[in-house]
Write a protein that holds these residues in place. Sequence first.
Motif, short mmCIF file in Angstrom:
data_model
loop_
_atom_site.label_atom_id
_atom_site.label_comp_id
_atom_site.label_asym_id
_atom_site.label_seq_id
_atom_site.Cartn_x
_atom_site.Cartn_y
_atom_site.Cartn_z
N ALA A 54 1.17 -1.21 -0.23
CA ALA A 54 -0.17 -0.16 0.09
C ALA A 54 0.77 1.31 -0.10
CB ALA A 54 -1.09 0.20 1.16
N SER A 55 0.33 2.54 0.21
CA SER A 55 0.98 3.61 -0.18
C SER A 55 1.48 4.25 1.37
CB SER A 55 0.10 4.58 -0.62
OG SER A 55 -1.50 5.10 0.25
N LYS A 56 2.75 5.55 1.31
CA LYS A 56 2.12 5.47 2.98
C LYS A 56 1.02 5.58 3.79
CE LYS A 56 4.95 8.46 6.10
NZ LYS A 56 6.37 9.36 5.72
N GLU A 57 0.32 6.51 2.60
CA GLU A 57 -0.86 7.29 3.41
C GLU A 57 -2.07 6.34 3.57
OE1 GLU A 57 -4.77 9.95 1.55
OE2 GLU A 57 -3.38 9.64 0.14
N THR A 58 -1.91 5.56 2.35
CA THR A 58 -2.90 3.75 3.13
C THR A 58 -2.56 3.35 3.95
OG1 THR A 58 -3.77 4.24 0.12
CG2 THR A 58 -3.92 2.31 1.98
N PHE A 59 -1.30 3.08 4.39
CA PHE A 59 -1.42 2.67 5.15
C PHE A 59 -1.12 3.08 6.87
CE2 PHE A 59 2.23 0.84 8.32
CZ PHE A 59 2.04 0.09 8.83
N LEU A 60 -0.69 4.40 6.66
CA LEU A 60 -1.15 5.18 8.42
C LEU A 60 -2.63 5.31 8.01
CD1 LEU A 60 1.25 7.63 7.96
CD2 LEU A 60 1.83 5.71 9.15
N ASP A 61 -3.38 5.31 7.14
CA ASP A 61 -4.50 5.47 7.69
C ASP A 61 -5.24 3.93 8.19
OD1 ASP A 61 -5.84 8.03 6.73
OD2 ASP A 61 -6.00 7.43 4.79
N MET A 62 -4.65 2.69 7.59
CA MET A 62 -5.40 1.67 8.09
C MET A 62 -4.57 1.86 9.71
SD MET A 62 -4.97 -0.88 5.17
CE MET A 62 -3.04 -1.61 4.87
N LEU A 63 -3.46 2.20 9.47
CA LEU A 63 -2.98 2.24 10.97
C LEU A 63 -3.30 2.36 12.43
CD1 LEU A 63 -0.71 0.33 12.56
CD2 LEU A 63 0.69 2.22 12.03
N SER A 64 -4.38 4.04 11.63
CA SER A 64 -4.83 4.77 12.62
C SER A 64 -6.44 4.49 12.81
CB SER A 64 -4.30 6.06 12.10
OG SER A 64 -5.29 6.44 11.10
N GLY A 65 -7.00 3.43 11.99
CA GLY A 65 -8.22 2.88 12.29
C GLY A 65 -9.52 3.52 11.47
N ASP A 66 -8.75 5.11 10.18
CA ASP A 66 -9.01 5.50 9.44
C ASP A 66 -9.63 4.53 8.06
OD1 ASP A 66 -9.53 7.72 11.39
OD2 ASP A 66 -7.92 8.67 9.98
N LEU A 67 -9.13 3.92 8.09
CA LEU A 67 -9.47 3.03 6.77
C LEU A 67 -9.86 1.98 7.26
CD1 LEU A 67 -9.99 2.42 3.95
CD2 LEU A 67 -7.06 3.04 3.18
N ASN A 68 -10.44 0.93 6.86
CA ASN A 68 -10.39 -0.66 7.14
C ASN A 68 -9.91 -1.08 6.29
OD1 ASN A 68 -11.76 -3.40 6.59
ND2 ASN A 68 -12.68 -3.07 8.56
N PRO A 69 -9.25 -2.10 6.35
CA PRO A 69 -8.17 -2.31 5.44
C PRO A 69 -9.03 -3.53 4.41
CG PRO A 69 -7.52 -3.22 7.57
CD PRO A 69 -8.88 -2.53 7.85
N THR A 70 -10.08 -4.69 4.72
CA THR A 70 -10.56 -5.19 3.86
C THR A 70 -11.67 -4.08 2.57
OG1 THR A 70 -11.52 -6.45 5.14
CG2 THR A 70 -13.14 -6.18 3.62
N SER A 71 -12.09 -2.56 3.82
CA SER A 71 -12.13 -1.56 2.16
C SER A 71 -10.65 -1.24 1.56
CB SER A 71 -12.46 -0.15 2.81
OG SER A 71 -14.06 -0.79 3.86
N ALA A 72 -9.72 -1.18 2.32
CA ALA A 72 -8.64 -0.86 1.20
C ALA A 72 -8.69 -1.87 0.41
CB ALA A 72 -7.70 -0.92 2.23
N PHE A 73 -8.99 -3.48 0.32
CA PHE A 73 -8.32 -3.45 -0.76
C PHE A 73 -9.65 -3.94 -1.38
CE2 PHE A 73 -9.00 -8.40 -1.67
CZ PHE A 73 -7.76 -8.75 -2.58
N MET A 74 -10.85 -3.77 -1.52
CA MET A 74 -11.71 -3.67 -2.77
C MET A 74 -11.67 -2.93 -3.06
SD MET A 74 -13.73 -6.54 -2.15
CE MET A 74 -14.69 -6.61 -2.41
N THR A 75 -10.89 -1.91 -2.54
CA THR A 75 -10.63 -0.24 -3.74
C THR A 75 -9.68 0.14 -3.86
OG1 THR A 75 -10.41 0.99 -1.69
CG2 THR A 75 -12.95 0.99 -2.41
N GLY A 76 -8.82 -1.64 -4.36
CA GLY A 76 -7.52 -1.44 -4.51
C GLY A 76 -6.28 -0.35 -3.64
#
Length: 95
Positions: A54-76
């Motif tokens: 993932a990009s740094k932004e996506t990874f940090l969003d997942m780590l902070s709880g702002d982005l669900n990992p499943t949602s991140a996967f489903m949206t590419g």
Amino acid sequence: MSEDLNAAAAKLNEKLGGGFDGVAKFVIEGEGAIMVDSDGARVGDEEADVTMTASKETFLDMLSGDLNPTSAFMTGKLSVDGDMGKAMALGSALA
């Protein structure tokens, strides 16, 4: 990002509350990689059962709880290569 990678590994250890059953690698594009295994999370780049990229932004969003990992996967925003079951288990721990 080595300082950032170390901080991210520490945050992953807090979220996981210990080790992980298997070996996973988070590749943060342009920054490096974090390994997660039975000893916890650490900066490294080794063979793994599953590699998530993932990009740094996506990874940090997942780590902070702002982005669900499943949602991140489903949206590419998160790509997974390897054992999908291990990825799902790690994603559940992060959510």
